[in-house]
Design an enzyme around this catalytic site. Structure first.
Site, PDB file in Angstrom:
ATOM      1  N   GLY A  38      82.574 -21.086  10.518  1.00  0.00           N
ATOM      2  CA  GLY A  38      81.156 -20.935  10.765  1.00  0.00           C
ATOM      3  C   GLY A  38      80.258 -20.778   9.559  1.00  0.00           C
ATOM      4  N   THR A  40      80.414 -18.747   7.047  1.00  0.00           N
ATOM      5  CA  THR A  40      81.085 -18.636   5.756  1.00  0.00           C
ATOM      6  C   THR A  40      81.332 -20.030   5.169  1.00  0.00           C
ATOM      7  OG1 THR A  40      82.180 -16.612   6.501  1.00  0.00           O
ATOM      8  CG2 THR A  40      83.074 -17.686   4.544  1.00  0.00           C
ATOM      9  N   THR A  70      89.606 -17.945  15.353  1.00  0.00           N
ATOM     10  CA  THR A  70      90.806 -17.667  14.547  1.00  0.00           C
ATOM     11  C   THR A  70      91.938 -17.098  15.392  1.00  0.00           C
ATOM     12  OG1 THR A  70      89.984 -15.454  13.992  1.00  0.00           O
ATOM     13  CG2 THR A  70      89.438 -17.240  12.477  1.00  0.00           C
ATOM     14  N   ILE A 130      86.720  -8.995  16.906  1.00  0.00           N
ATOM     15  CA  ILE A 130      88.077  -9.108  17.459  1.00  0.00           C
ATOM     16  C   ILE A 130      88.969  -9.929  16.524  1.00  0.00           C
ATOM     17  CG2 ILE A 130      89.461  -9.868  19.418  1.00  0.00           C
ATOM     18  CD1 ILE A 130      87.560  -7.527  20.012  1.00  0.00           C
ATOM     19  N   LYS A 141     100.258  -6.633   7.541  1.00  0.00           N
ATOM     20  CA  LYS A 141     101.649  -6.434   7.948  1.00  0.00           C
ATOM     21  C   LYS A 141     102.588  -7.313   7.129  1.00  0.00           C
ATOM     22  CE  LYS A 141     104.842  -6.620  11.862  1.00  0.00           C
ATOM     23  NZ  LYS A 141     104.999  -6.690  13.327  1.00  0.00           N
ATOM     24  N   TYR A 234      88.336  18.814 -10.402  1.00  0.00           N
ATOM     25  CA  TYR A 234      89.228  19.773  -9.749  1.00  0.00           C
ATOM     26  C   TYR A 234      88.497  20.344  -8.541  1.00  0.00           C
ATOM     27  CZ  TYR A 234      86.569  22.973 -12.813  1.00  0.00           C
ATOM     28  OH  TYR A 234      85.571  23.639 -13.489  1.00  0.00           O
ATOM     29  N   HIS A 292      77.082  30.656  -5.506  1.00  0.00           N
ATOM     30  CA  HIS A 292      78.296  30.810  -4.698  1.00  0.00           C
ATOM     31  C   HIS A 292      77.974  30.735  -3.208  1.00  0.00           C
ATOM     32  CE1 HIS A 292      80.321  31.601  -8.397  1.00  0.00           C
ATOM     33  NE2 HIS A 292      79.652  32.712  -8.616  1.00  0.00           N
ATOM     34  N   ASN A 430      78.246  39.732   7.110  1.00  0.00           N
ATOM     35  CA  ASN A 430      77.033  40.277   7.713  1.00  0.00           C
ATOM     36  C   ASN A 430      75.880  40.123   6.738  1.00  0.00           C
ATOM     37  OD1 ASN A 430      77.913  41.315  10.271  1.00  0.00           O
ATOM     38  ND2 ASN A 430      78.979  42.950   9.198  1.00  0.00           N
ATOM     39  N   ASP A 488      71.759  53.251  12.772  1.00  0.00           N
ATOM     40  CA  ASP A 488      71.884  53.539  11.332  1.00  0.00           C
ATOM     41  C   ASP A 488      71.493  52.362  10.443  1.00  0.00           C
ATOM     42  OD1 ASP A 488      74.093  52.073  12.120  1.00  0.00           O
ATOM     43  OD2 ASP A 488      75.589  53.399  11.203  1.00  0.00           O
ATOM     44  N   ARG A 530      71.670  34.609  17.605  1.00  0.00           N
ATOM     45  CA  ARG A 530      72.153  35.134  16.329  1.00  0.00           C
ATOM     46  C   ARG A 530      72.478  33.969  15.405  1.00  0.00           C
ATOM     47  NH1 ARG A 530      78.313  37.103  17.945  1.00  0.00           N
ATOM     48  NH2 ARG A 530      79.299  35.095  17.482  1.00  0.00           N
TER      49      ARG A 530
END
Length: 535
Positions: A38, A40, A70, A130, A141, A234, A292, A430, A488, A530
């Protein structure tokens, strides 16, 4: 190089035609016969190359709008037969099947089609390749005899090797190409499966819309399609190796464009992601300084420079050697301020030429240009598996808050509360965040004052946040990522100088905490959600 084998016939069928004609010329120069399909084949002929149509090879026309061209024994037999097995050679000769020694295929752009505005269900399905994956797998393969190219990036190296070895390729090269090919088809199938899993059945002409993520709906098989971008110097520590992989979006920190500086490290990337996510929480100019993965300073302001100066003032000592995230293009004024501090990296949507000129004097500073990419889901690895959850994208606005105390927050406190809540979401649990608001004309901007991150108790987080404060705490507000289980913690933030508090609520001791807030003349609001961040 070992096990050199010649390439005499190549089948080329590609969607991405970048570099195609140059590569095909290199093949032809080695005497390779070009067989194609096609569009290509048309591209190659237009470039003046001799091309044999696939229908001439198979003796069968392309049909069904190109669905079948194909998928034929003379294609797959030519690829799959083992040249070292006499029975295979005899079988293909008996049926007039010709050898195919190289397959050059890249697949239909399924992901690009899926992302295209206005794409229909039928168009999406039609862009499931496909024949291409079938040829790729067949060639991979039979790599002992056939070379399979699925990446434009491999054309130059293969051309050079063919030229150096009189039209032959080594076994090592064919094996490397096969490995890449199988990874390509795996990623392709994963992308199709992941996309189709989100879609209900529809008529072909139905225009697809981006499906909303539904809470609690997860695939039976989690397919992850990421491509290796680079190996890193690293990991978190020098004794750990690491690599960066990209998703298909082309956005976010991982796909950021580095404009200058040393190679980004593992920790740089993690911190840049954290500061970019935090800065992106705000509509107004915002700057986040991360050390950090935790913010040591964050602020909004009238400009990037203003927001940066305010963010830095919150904790200038911790900011040394940190990374900066900005939600606006960094201009000359902001760059002049940022250049005064040693920082590892800066992430922003862009940098003006004047800003880049200022930063150029800092050769090691990494500048990263980032396209927004709000993640919809978050993956964390644990031993033996993965955890998948929706990203924490819940936004709280003033109308969502429940005032639970006698005293209501002032307008300035309310701005500071909403600001501190958005910052708190990005602090390790926390977490307690002290913040304040400052008026500039008709606008009010937020600034962190003290951040207590990653503490084992909420009281300790409140104490640590106050301990870290450089600016005055009197008159600040405090945000808590989860409820106060006892009075507290609340009493600790009040003793530090906070006058208003935002927290989720929901503790069995809420009544006691509210009573303590009233006794201390605090304004307190509940969010109903939260923002735990465990790592």
């Amino acid at each position: 190089m070992t096990d050199l084998k010649p390439v005499r016939r190549a089948l080329l069928s590609v969607t991405d035609k970048s570099g195609l004609t140059d590569f095909a010329r290199a093949l032809a120069a080695q005497g390779v016969e070009l067989v194609s399909t096609g569009g290509t084949a048309k591209t190659l002929r237009d470039a003046g190359l001799a091309v044999r149509d696939i229908s001439d090879l198979t003796g069968f026309p392309e049909m069904l709008d190109g669905r079948v061209k194909t998928l034929h024994p003379k294609v797959h037999g030519g690829i799959l037969h083992r040249r070292s097995v006499p029975e295979h050679v005899a079988a293909v000769r008996e049926h007039g099947i010709e050898d195919i020694d190289m397959v050059v295929v890249n697949l239909y752009a399924f992901e690009a089609t899926a992302a295209k505005p206005g794409v229909t269900f039928g168009e999406l399905i039609e862009n499931i390749d496909i024949g291409g994956p079938s040829m790729v797998r067949s060639a991979a393969k039979n790599f002992e005899d056939v070379a399979i190219l699925t990446r434009v990036a491999d054309y130059a190296a293969i051309s050079s090797e063919l030229q150096a070895n009189s039209g032959q390729l080594s076994g090592e090269t064919r094996w490397r190409l096969a490995q890449t090919a199988f990874a390509t088809t795996a990623a392709y199938d994963s992308a199709i499966a992941a996309t189709l899993a989100k879609l209900p059945y529809a008529e072909p002409e139905t225009v697809l819309t981006q499906p909303e993520a539904k809470t609690g709906e997860y695939p039976q098989h989690l397919e992850l399609g990421f491509k290796l971008a680079q190996t890193l110097r690293y990991g978190e520590n020098p004794h750990q190796s690491a690599a960066l992989y990209l998703d298909a979006s082309g956005k976010g920190i991982a796909a950021g464009k580095q404009l200058q500086g040393k190679e980004l490290s593992f920790n740089n990337l993690v911190d840049l992601d954290a500061c970019w996510e935090l800065a992106s929480e705000f509509a107004e100019p915002a700057v986040a300084i991360i050390k950090h993965t935790n913010p040591c300073g964050a602020a909004t302001g009238t400009s990037v420079a203003d927001a940066y100066v305010r963010a830095l003032a919150a904790d200038p000592i911790s900011a040394f050697g940190g990374v900066i995230g900005v939600n606006r293009v960094v201009d000359e004024a902001a760059a002049a301020e940022m250049a005064k501090l040693f920082v590892e990296a800066i992430a922003a949507p862009g940098f003006t030429p004047e800003a880049q000129a200022i930063f150029a004097a800092k050769k090691n500073l990494r500048l990263v240009e980032v396209k927004a990419h709000p993640a919809q889901q978050v993956i964390k690895q644990i031993s033996g598996g993965l955890l998948l959850q929706d990203a924490d994208r819940k936004r709280i606005e003033a109308g969502d808050l429940k005032i639970v105390t006698h005293r209501e927050p002032t307008p300035e406190e309310l701005t500071a509360l909403l600001f501190s809540w958005r910052v708190c979401k990005h602090v390790k649990s926390n977490a307690i965040v002290y913040a304040r608001a400052e008026a500039h004309g008709q606008e009010v901007f937020g600034q962190t004052v003290g951040i207590g991150a990653g503490q084992m108790s909420r009281v300790d987080a409140a104490k640590f946040g106050a301990l870290k404060a450089v600016l005055p705490l009197a008159g600040t507000v405090a945000a808590s990522d989860a409820f106060f289980p006892f009075p507290d913690g609340l009493e600790t933030v009040a003793a530090a100088g906070a006058t208003a508090v935002i927290q989720p609520g929901g503790s069995v001791k809420d009544a006691d905490v509210i009573a303590a807030a009233n006794r201390l003349n605090l304004a307190m609001v509940f969010t109903g959600i939260r923002h735990f961040r465990h790592g």
